[in-house]
Design an enzyme around this catalytic site. Structure first.
Site, mmCIF file in Angstrom:
data_model
loop_
_atom_site.group_PDB
_atom_site.id
_atom_site.type_symbol
_atom_site.label_atom_id
_atom_site.label_comp_id
_atom_site.label_asym_id
_atom_site.label_seq_id
_atom_site.Cartn_x
_atom_site.Cartn_y
_atom_site.Cartn_z
ATOM 1 N N THR A 139 -38.229 26.476 23.795
ATOM 2 C CA THR A 139 -38.288 25.667 22.814
ATOM 3 C C THR A 139 -38.331 25.931 21.344
ATOM 4 O O THR A 139 -39.219 27.016 21.571
ATOM 5 C CB THR A 139 -38.752 24.408 23.737
ATOM 6 N N CYS A 165 -47.803 49.574 13.766
ATOM 7 C CA CYS A 165 -48.058 50.004 15.260
ATOM 8 C C CYS A 165 -48.287 52.143 15.601
ATOM 9 O O CYS A 165 -48.909 51.694 17.008
ATOM 10 C CB CYS A 165 -46.468 49.909 15.535
ATOM 11 N N GLY A 216 -40.537 37.308 9.936
ATOM 12 C CA GLY A 216 -40.778 36.272 8.988
ATOM 13 C C GLY A 216 -42.612 37.043 8.003
ATOM 14 O O GLY A 216 -42.597 36.447 7.346
ATOM 15 N N GLN A 223 -38.089 45.717 6.585
ATOM 16 C CA GLN A 223 -39.109 46.202 5.239
ATOM 17 C C GLN A 223 -38.015 46.036 4.145
ATOM 18 O O GLN A 223 -38.534 45.958 3.234
ATOM 19 C CB GLN A 223 -39.367 47.665 5.887
HETATM 20 N N1 PLP Z 1 -38.919 47.085 11.508
HETATM 21 C C1 PLP Z 1 -39.709 47.631 10.913
HETATM 22 C C2 PLP Z 1 -39.187 48.581 10.482
HETATM 23 C C3 PLP Z 1 -41.164 46.697 10.781
HETATM 24 O O1 PLP Z 1 -41.476 47.299 9.699
HETATM 25 C C4 PLP Z 1 -41.644 46.350 11.540
HETATM 26 C C5 PLP Z 1 -42.606 45.955 11.408
HETATM 27 O O2 PLP Z 1 -43.646 46.593 11.107
HETATM 28 C C6 PLP Z 1 -41.108 46.066 12.888
HETATM 29 C C7 PLP Z 1 -38.785 46.371 12.675
HETATM 30 C C8 PLP Z 1 -41.408 45.145 13.783
HETATM 31 O O3 PLP Z 1 -41.216 43.961 13.068
HETATM 32 P P1 PLP Z 1 -41.936 42.824 14.411
HETATM 33 O O4 PLP Z 1 -43.727 42.989 14.119
HETATM 34 O O5 PLP Z 1 -41.676 41.023 13.820
HETATM 35 O O6 PLP Z 1 -42.042 42.636 15.570
#
Ligand code: PLP
Length: 394
Positions: free
Chosen positions: A237, A325, A200, A179
């Protein structure tokens, strides 16, 4: 549609897509192949790696490993480092990490590791003294996120890195910078950070590509075994179009940093001030200066966050009640709970996160529409006496 959920994911920049397209169509060779047709994809990966190296301020492109996402970067760093140092079984992290980190440590805890979770104060700032008191000679790994995904609060990772190296030089330090990337400058070369992960899709590249930075003297085992790709430390790959995409996005994010820190911040502050002034039951969950410029987290007392999100969605506004999440579950955010946000605002807290594509007219629209939504929602709240008191206090 007004998109104010850029901490969940971002729109792919048109210029990123344009750079990716040839590698999704005609330039499809496996970059490891020997013939001339493979030279362009191989060169494109090299170029992307150099762009990411510059973006993170790494000393060397050998320190840049492409992964599939921020979660993979975190898992590789944590599991890979702990695998290389099996006689040390103490870990320090924070109570407010993303589940990609927290749930990885939960697994180690089940397997006999001791994990200390450092707390935060009511503004979401880390208790540095608590961290210092927990660091031990047998600490194998410390991990602290660069900026929190729900509140935007920035943590003093450079200072923490210095402290670790002065007191327990063998302990490794991983920073989840998912972030922070694209919102504030990152310059790992001048720090004692050992490993750092980014993703990304949080800075206008597509979903499905991330990066792990690991300083050249840091040893870790691969999460995915197989071929020789990424110097044998991440087999599979190479996802050439997406690697090209994250490289371009890193370059663009670097160019846009000044705009993020001035204009995006101005719009975020305008949104925040406008809501706090116009909505009687709104409280800023943290107002600390040291926040990424695009994020605000506001609690609306005595109303349900899910209802606010649905009403915002009805007028075309995308926001979120926490990390993507955990929204979808009715559990209040572990970050806001760690901050001790009062129960009355915990369930009614929402995160609004801007990007360089956010327009001033969109901010004005939200400021204008939110009071009517809140009038409606407070009118059906069972806490009428408490709301009346709040109204009178304002
Ligand atoms: N770390 C933080 C602070 C995040 O906000 C997120 C996604 O919201 C992640 C890790 C995980 O990233 P990714 O969705 O690319 O797995």
């Amino acid at each position: 549609m007004i998109y104010l959920d850029n901490n969940a994911t971002t729109k792919v920049d048109d210029r990123v897509l344009e750079e990716m397209l040839p590698f999704l169509k005609d330039e499809y060779a496996n970059p490891s192949s020997m013939y001339d047709f493979a030279k362009k994809p191989a060169a494109a990966i090299k170029e992307a790696r150099a762009k990411v190296r510059d973006f993170l301020g790494a000393a060397n492109e050998k320190e840049i490993f492409f992964t599939s996402c921020g979660s993979e970067s975190a898992n590789t760093a944590i599991k890979g480092v702990l695998n290389c140092n099996k006689d040390k079984r103490h870990i320090i992290t924070t109570k407010v990490e993303h589940p990609a980190v927290l749930n990885t440590y939960k697994e180690f805890e089940k397997n006999g590791y001791e994990v200390d979770y450092i707390g935060v104060n009511s503004q979401g700032e880390l208790d540095i003294e608590e961290f210092k008191s927990k660091l031990r000679k047998d600490t194998a790994l410390v991990s602290v996120m660069y900026a929190n995904n729900e509140t935007g609060v920035i943590y003093p990772v450079e200072e923490i890195a210095e402290y670790i190296k002065s007191k327990s030089p063998e302990a490794r330090f991983f920073v989840d910078a998912v972030q922070a990337a694209g919102k504030i400058p990152i310059n790992v070369k001048d720090t004692k950070i050992d490993l750092l992960g980014i993703s990304g899709h949080k800075f206008h590249a597509p979903k499905g590509v991330g990066v792990l930075y690991a300083k050249s003297d840091v040893r870790f085992t691969p999460l995915i075994n197989g071929g020789h790709q990424e110097r044998g430390l991440r087999a599979g790959t190479e996802n050439v179009p997406y690697i090209v995409g994250i490289g371009k996005a890193a370059e663009l994010a670097q160019e846009a940093l000044k705009y993020e820190l001035s204009e995006v911040k101005r719009l975020r502050d305008k949104l925040e001030d406008g809501i706090i002034k116009n909505v009687f039951n709104a409280r800023l969950n943290t107002g600390v200066k040291n926040r990424v410029p695009n994020t605000t987290n506001i609690g609306f007392e005595y109303v349900e966050g899910e209802l606010i999100l649905l009403h915002l969605s009805d007028i075309g506004v995308c926001a979120s009640s926490g990390s993507a999440c955990t929204s979808g579950s009715l559990e209040p955010s572990h970050v806001l709970r760690a901050m001790g946000i009062p129960f009355t605002a915990l369930h009614g807290s929402i995160r609004l996160s801007l990007s360089r594509f956010t327009k001033e007219s969109e901010i004005d629209y939200v400021i204008e529409k939110l009071p009517a939504i809140m009038d409606k929602l407070t009118s059906i709240s069972p806490f009428q006496d408490e709301l009346e008191k709040l109204r009178n206090q304002r």
